[in-house]
Each structure stands twice: as structure tokens, then as C-alpha cells.
Enzyme design. Sequence first.
Site, PDB file in Angstrom:
ATOM      1  N   LEU A 136       6.133  -1.861  -0.853  1.00  0.00           N
ATOM      2  CA  LEU A 136       6.363  -2.817  -1.692  1.00  0.00           C
ATOM      3  C   LEU A 136       6.617  -4.124  -0.912  1.00  0.00           C
ATOM      4  CD1 LEU A 136       8.370  -1.276  -4.757  1.00  0.00           C
ATOM      5  CD2 LEU A 136       5.832  -1.543  -4.538  1.00  0.00           C
ATOM      6  N   ASP A 137       5.801  -5.286  -1.399  1.00  0.00           N
ATOM      7  CA  ASP A 137       6.061  -6.738  -0.951  1.00  0.00           C
ATOM      8  C   ASP A 137       7.524  -6.963  -1.246  1.00  0.00           C
ATOM      9  OD1 ASP A 137       3.520  -6.849  -0.300  1.00  0.00           O
ATOM     10  OD2 ASP A 137       2.912  -7.810  -2.303  1.00  0.00           O
ATOM     11  N   GLN A 138       8.020  -7.880  -0.305  1.00  0.00           N
ATOM     12  CA  GLN A 138       9.476  -7.970  -0.450  1.00  0.00           C
ATOM     13  C   GLN A 138      10.009  -8.443  -1.503  1.00  0.00           C
ATOM     14  OE1 GLN A 138      10.774 -10.595   2.930  1.00  0.00           O
ATOM     15  NE2 GLN A 138      12.726 -10.983   2.207  1.00  0.00           N
ATOM     16  N   THR A 140       8.563  -8.032  -4.690  1.00  0.00           N
ATOM     17  CA  THR A 140       8.410  -6.867  -5.653  1.00  0.00           C
ATOM     18  C   THR A 140       9.511  -5.927  -5.960  1.00  0.00           C
ATOM     19  OG1 THR A 140       6.070  -7.076  -5.308  1.00  0.00           O
ATOM     20  CG2 THR A 140       6.784  -5.128  -6.503  1.00  0.00           C
TER      21      THR A 140
END
Length: 304
Positions: A136-138, A140
Amino acid sequence: MTWTYQLTIPSSLNQQSIRACLRTWLIPKRIQGQLRQTRRIQLNGAPTSIAQLVNTGDRLTLTFIPSDFRTPTSNYIAAATAPATILYQNSDLLVVDKPAGVKSHPNQPGETGSILNDLAATLQPTQQVPYMVHRLDQMTSGAMLVALNPVVVPILDRLISDKQIRRTYYAWVRGHFATPTGHFTAPIGHDATDKRKRWVNTADAQPALTDYEVCATTAHQSLVKLTLHTGRTHQLRVHLAASDHPIIGDPLYDSQAESAPRLMLHAQLLDLQLPFSTTRVTVPAPLPSLFNSPHLIIAALFQA
């Protein structure tokens, strides 16, 4: 170090060859060959050929060794920034509730502070270690899938690519949609002017598909449910921004990001096909309270 699986043949594989069983369980061909060549397959306690037919209730034993895998060891430093919240766990995998602002994994040798460092510390007493599968993106938050041994890493990768593991997100975005449901189909590739970004219809774009459903609206915002069918980098963020509905607080794609407390994107649900099984499990991640704060509203949607 070895990893041994003792599997009972289900009725769905009755009178199938062991080769067919291995194929059904999505064990890569390269590893199938190594199991066969080194005679690490046993049927009811005796070495056997992969051409052998099996019956319902037979016991098949598979023994895996480090050389079977491209990444046999997990070397994340066990250093907990915060206790990891595990939403689901079995002997092969877990789903962790990743907070916003925490990296999925370290990017440099010796780096700590990621969710995998937290998990390495949490798992230490059990002598298990985490293996990266799903990022997951940081910024998110939400449900993130992690393997607990190298055996299931390629299997989970294949289940994701075959769309047998489904991911659902919620996002607050800017503006209103013309229709309450729809699809984003624009292919996604590297942005020509900013190496940090992706964009649609670029020279190297690859197919991408996202479904959306509008759940609620305020005067200038919409809460949307998003289902990923492909896994391109920044897919949800790019598809929404390209449709003139950037995710609120997106530092790359929302021109008003500085007015928001965070990227308003949450991985709310993982629908999993478990390895070596016909069982599916659905793992929800609680919606952060910020998503229901007064300026973004609609708590009632998430009380069920």
C-alpha cells in the site's frame, strides 16, 4: 530450514494426478520440477511420482527447501514503531491494518519504521517472519496482505494476478460524478515530466481497470467505493485524478492537497482465496474515524 505441507486430497481432486494437484495449487512449474527431481513428494508416507493418481482423503506431503525460492529468507529488522494490528492470520499469511503515514516496507538496508518492521517484531515470539506480497502507498491505510513463508509468496502473487484476491477501497474525492456507478479503463504508465508520478494513455501505458460506486456526497465531495481489477502503480489515484476527481489530500495529484489532513484513501476489504484450499475469507479493515469526521460526514454507512 525446510517447509513441509501435509495436504489431504479433497473430493474435487479425486483421481487426479499429483501433477494436476500441484498445478491446481498454483505451485510454479520450476518448483514442481525441483520437487520431482529431488523426490520431495510423498503419498501416504511413501515417495511417489507426480504422474501418480490420488484419491479423496489421501495424504500428500510436500517438502520445500530454500533453493526452491528466489527469496527464501525474510531479513526485515524487528523494530516496532507501534504494535501491528493483525486482522486475520493463519499459518501461511496474515492481513495487517496498516496505518496511514507508515511505509509498507523499508527501501534501504538497515531502514526501520515500516509495517514489515513492526510485523517482524510482533511475530518474533512465534518464530515466524513476514514476506512482502501486497503493498500500500505510504499514505494509504487499511488491509494489507503479508505472507508468512516463501512457499505461498508465488502462490499469492498468482492469485492476485488471476484476480482471485479482490481488493476494495474507499476514498473521499473532489467533486460529483455524472453517474452513480461506472468504470475507469484508461491504461496507465509513467508520467513524461515527473518520475514520481503515473498518468493515463502514456507511451508505456499498460491496461488498467477500476470500478467505482458513489456512496455519499457533500456539497463539494464524494465518497466512492473502488474495486481494483488490475494493480498498476498509483492506479486508483491516477484514474480518479484523470477523471477530474482527485483523492482529497493526494500530494501528487490533488492541487489542494495541503488543505487536507491526509490522503483520504483506505483499503477497506480483502477477499482472499487461501493457498492450498478452496476456502475464501473476507477481511475488513475498520474505517478510520477521520473518514466520518464532521467536514466529511456519513458515519451511518459504516455502522453495519
